[in-house]
Design a protein around this motif. Sequence first.
Motif, mmCIF file in Angstrom:
data_model
loop_
_atom_site.group_PDB
_atom_site.id
_atom_site.type_symbol
_atom_site.label_atom_id
_atom_site.label_comp_id
_atom_site.label_asym_id
_atom_site.label_seq_id
_atom_site.Cartn_x
_atom_site.Cartn_y
_atom_site.Cartn_z
ATOM 1 N N TRP A 35 57.654 93.058 60.854
ATOM 2 C CA TRP A 35 58.455 92.066 60.143
ATOM 3 C C TRP A 35 58.401 90.704 60.833
ATOM 4 O O TRP A 35 58.396 89.677 60.162
ATOM 5 C CB TRP A 35 59.891 92.539 60.018
ATOM 6 C CG TRP A 35 60.076 93.678 59.052
ATOM 7 C CD1 TRP A 35 59.106 94.465 58.498
ATOM 8 C CD2 TRP A 35 61.307 94.147 58.537
ATOM 9 N NE1 TRP A 35 59.663 95.395 57.673
ATOM 10 C CE2 TRP A 35 61.017 95.231 57.672
ATOM 11 C CE3 TRP A 35 62.631 93.775 58.721
ATOM 12 C CZ2 TRP A 35 62.011 95.928 56.997
ATOM 13 C CZ3 TRP A 35 63.610 94.481 58.041
ATOM 14 C CH2 TRP A 35 63.306 95.541 57.186
ATOM 15 N N ALA A 36 58.345 90.693 62.152
ATOM 16 C CA ALA A 36 58.300 89.416 62.877
ATOM 17 C C ALA A 36 57.005 88.661 62.572
ATOM 18 O O ALA A 36 57.019 87.446 62.344
ATOM 19 C CB ALA A 36 58.444 89.650 64.378
ATOM 20 N N GLU A 37 55.890 89.367 62.549
ATOM 21 C CA GLU A 37 54.610 88.732 62.232
ATOM 22 C C GLU A 37 54.578 88.290 60.770
ATOM 23 O O GLU A 37 54.053 87.224 60.439
ATOM 24 C CB GLU A 37 53.439 89.678 62.539
ATOM 25 C CG GLU A 37 52.075 89.117 62.228
ATOM 26 C CD GLU A 37 51.681 87.890 63.059
ATOM 27 O OE1 GLU A 37 50.619 87.306 62.753
ATOM 28 O OE2 GLU A 37 52.394 87.508 64.000
ATOM 29 N N THR A 38 55.148 89.104 59.897
ATOM 30 C CA THR A 38 55.238 88.732 58.486
ATOM 31 C C THR A 38 56.023 87.437 58.351
ATOM 32 O O THR A 38 55.604 86.512 57.635
ATOM 33 C CB THR A 38 55.907 89.855 57.672
ATOM 34 O OG1 THR A 38 55.176 91.076 57.855
ATOM 35 C CG2 THR A 38 55.958 89.514 56.191
ATOM 36 N N ALA A 39 57.150 87.350 59.049
ATOM 37 C CA ALA A 39 57.982 86.148 59.015
ATOM 38 C C ALA A 39 57.197 84.941 59.524
ATOM 39 O O ALA A 39 57.249 83.861 58.928
ATOM 40 C CB ALA A 39 59.244 86.356 59.850
#
Length: 124
Positions: free
Chosen positions: A21-25
Amino acid sequence: MSETRLADHDLAALVPEWIDWAETARLLDVTVGKVKTMIRDHDLAAAVPVPGEGQKVPAAFVQDGLVVKGLPGLLTLMHDNRYDDREIIAWLFLDQDDLPGAPIDALRENRGTEVKRRAQAMAF
């Protein structure tokens, strides 16, 4: 004789690249909280590709800093027809003989009309 159910596919083998999720963000230039909201609202889909790991998003769902065109509408359509994220992700990455390729490839190449038509037909 019987086909493998969508939910029974090995997502880790089917999807070539996953992002947390952090990389997606980071790729979408939003907060992790926004990614969570996008998943809840069916603008994105996430699943646990490997037991014991957290939910991840297929990297192919993000293109040029945006969610792939047509993906949110397709996700909503399939959720309305009682498919969950895991089943939807499997379907998007399974090659279709007459498409050609996988539905996610067609979406990324701006050929989403046929993908949506196929998803609508799955409801019957």
